[in-house]
Design an enzyme around this catalytic site. Structure first.
Site, PDB file in Angstrom:
ATOM      1  CE  LYS A   1      10.170  10.338  -0.927  1.00 16.41           C
ATOM      2  NZ  LYS A   1       9.379  10.393  -2.139  1.00 16.41           N
TER       3      LYS A   1
ATOM      4  CB  SER B   1       9.017   9.267  -5.494  1.00 20.76           C
ATOM      5  OG  SER B   1       9.914   8.813  -4.523  1.00 20.76           O
TER       6      SER B   1
END
Lengths: 137, 418
Positions: A86, A49
């Site tokens: 993230k 991701s």
């Protein structure tokens, strides 16, 4: 300043290796990559991701806990008992991925959430490192 | 002003640093060989999990509460301890590391610099938490003993929230009244029992005693402790922490041993562990106890112990291993299923006050021993061993619930989901 002691030798003893005097002067990746050694740990990325910011599966992440996260920083957080990497969206309390295949995650009061640190560097190993092979899968 | 900074149930807290899945769970850590509980995190403490109980006795209780059980992960604790100590060192130029999770600080000429000790204590706590994820308590006092007492209050008494200060008679009284005399730094369990017979039960009551009488009845250390409780600084950090007078290494085998070579290897390894600890406190071994036994639950309980006296006190691992080889034949008995063995240095001398012998050579080899210790400290225990230690691991420590070596082994670094 660093004092390099050089002995003056008498008699016929030959010359010392010129390299011997420069042992201390090598480049240290630790010094370059780790600003706050006491507050820094090394982890390994797992997943796809964050490819948009150049973090790939198996990369090493250098995480500095002493820095304060700014909006948009690449962070490591404890999200419900799991370390995640993230982009932090502080304004809307969201965790963003750097990939269009992964939707943003909103952090709710029910979530167990703590910022662990800032990813200050990531390291790509273009050849396998035998020391690490057990973690690759 | 003095301060004592120490971690809240250090081993259990250390287990939570790199394992966020157990941060909010009760966690206990077991001693060597998974024998007893040696650390209980605050969540587990609130559930009533007792410390120092044998693991097998309270296994059911732990399961009932869903307590996370871990073996002692010394590699991880040593690394986190070093980080914590380094962060603490930023806050004072005079630091003394007292144990793996305790550090004293002495503040000289700081009165102009630090206006609010309370705030300073919280700053230290915040920095350690942010940078290492370890919770600590900070106690300030006008003496080391009072700093230790304040630290106790900071962690154990309600209303202090991690920082406590003893800087006048009132704040001293408030804390010392609530503190059992056996919690006072430098008061051992034997002395505290005798104090209680005299109805001296709290630290405050001890502080009211006449120091001279305490010296007569107990020791000069107790006299100084009383003075320290009254704000008169007279103990140095080393006074209270004397070098150990005996050093043992002993353990039960994971599996029974019937073979003389396996017993030899186990005893040699214990002897090198003892030798290393002896060197660390700059002592020399004069007498060595070497022993082995079967299980007391066996039908024909067998136990044998020998004392080896060194002609010249030594800290040389090779000499100490030789002593083990010499007595091995007298300890081993064919047919006995050995379950336990160990080695103990029972008479120690100081390296600094050694009287050399005119006729006997000094066999110590500090250069070699220093090299051995440096390599093993750098690359991990067991990197460099004596040949006689063997390679079998059947008798090694049981660590069934060991967490990964997150910071010292590349294969164990934490996984981060992307």
């Amino acid at each position: 300043m660093k004092v390099i002691p050089i002995y003056i030798e008498a008699g016929i003893s030959g010359f010392e290796s010129p390299a011997a005097e420069y042992k201390e002067l090598g480049l240290s990746l630790d010094k370059l990559l780790i600003r706050h050694p006491n507050a820094t740990f090394i982890g390994q990325a797992s997943g796809e991701s964050m490819q948009g910011v150049g973090i790939f599966d198996g990369d090493l992440l250098i995480v500095d806990r002493s820095l304060t996260a700014r909006n948009g920083d690449v962070v490591v957080a404890n999200y419900n008992g799991c370390f995640v990497c993230k982009l932090i969206d502080k304004k809307q309390a969201r965790l963003l991925s750097a990939s269009k295949d992964f939707a943003p995650v909103s952090i709710t009061p029910e979530d167990d959430f703590q910022l662990e640190g800032i990813v200050t560097r990531s390291i790509r190993l273009h050849h396998q490192a035998p020391e690490l092979t057990a973690c690759m899968h | 002003m003095y301060a004592l900074v120490d971690a809240v149930s250090f081993y259990a807290s250390a287990e939570k640093v790199f394992d966020p899945s157990i941060r909010n769970k009760p966690v206990v850590v077991l001693t060597n060989n998974d024998g007893c509980i040696c650390a209980v995190c605050p969540i587990a403490r609130r559930l009533g999990i007792p410390k120092f109980k044998p693991y097998f006795q309270i296994k059911a209780l732990l399961q009932k509460h869903g307590v996370v059980v871990r073996s002692s992960n010394y590699e991880l604790y040593a690394d986190l301890s070093e980080r914590m100590m380094n962060v603490i060192s930023r806050y004072c130029d005079n630091q003394y590391i007292y144990s793996i999770d305790e550090s004293f600080l002495q503040f000289k000429n700081y009165s102009g610099v630090i206006k609010d000790w309370h705030q300073y204590g919280h700053e230290i706590r915040r920095a350690i938490w942010k940078e290492t994820r370890l919770p600590v308590g900070v106690g300030f006092g006008t003496t080391s003993t009072l700093a230790k007492a304040a630290n106790h209050a900071a962690k154990k008494l309600t209303g202090y929230n991690g920082v406590a200060i003893i800087d006048n008679a009132q704040s001293a009284k408030d804390i010392l009244e609530k503190m059992d005399v056996n919690e006072v730094w430098g008061v051992g369990s034997k002395i505290s029992q005798r104090l209680k017979q005299q109805n001296i039960n709290t630290a405050h009551q001890l502080s009211m005693q006449c120091p001279k009488i305490m010296r007569k009845q107990f020791s000069v250390i107790t006299e100084r402790t009383v003075n320290e409780l009254n704000g008169v600084s007279c103990l140095t950090w080393d006074d209270v922490k004397e070098p150990k007078r005996e050093i043992f290494s002993t353990r039960s085998f994971g599996q029974r041993i019937v073979d003389i070579h396996a017993l030899h290897a186990a005893l040699t390894t214990h002897s090198t562990i003892v030798a290393k600890k002896v060197r660390r406190q700059s002592s020399l071994i004069k007498k060595l106890l070497i022993f082995a036994s079967s299980s007391p639950h066996d039908e024909n309980y067998y136990k044998q112990a020998m004392v080896y006296k060194f002609p010249v006190a030594t800290d040389n691992s090779c000499d100490i291993a030789k002593a083990v080889s010499l007595v091995l034949a007298d300890i081993f008995m064919p047919g006995v299923r050995f379950s336990r063995c160990g080695v103990g240095a029972i008479a120690l001398e100081s390296r600094h006050y050694q009287q050399p012998d005119l006729f006997l050579p000094d066999n110590s080899n500090p250069i070699l021993m220093n090299c051995l210790d440096s390599i093993n400290n750098r690359y991990g225990q067991g990197t460099l061993t004596l040949g006689a230690e063997g390679k079998s691991d059947s008798w090694e420590m049981k660590r069934h619930f060991l967490s990964p070596q997150y910071t010292s082994n590349w294969r164990h670094i934490p996984k981060i989901r992307c």
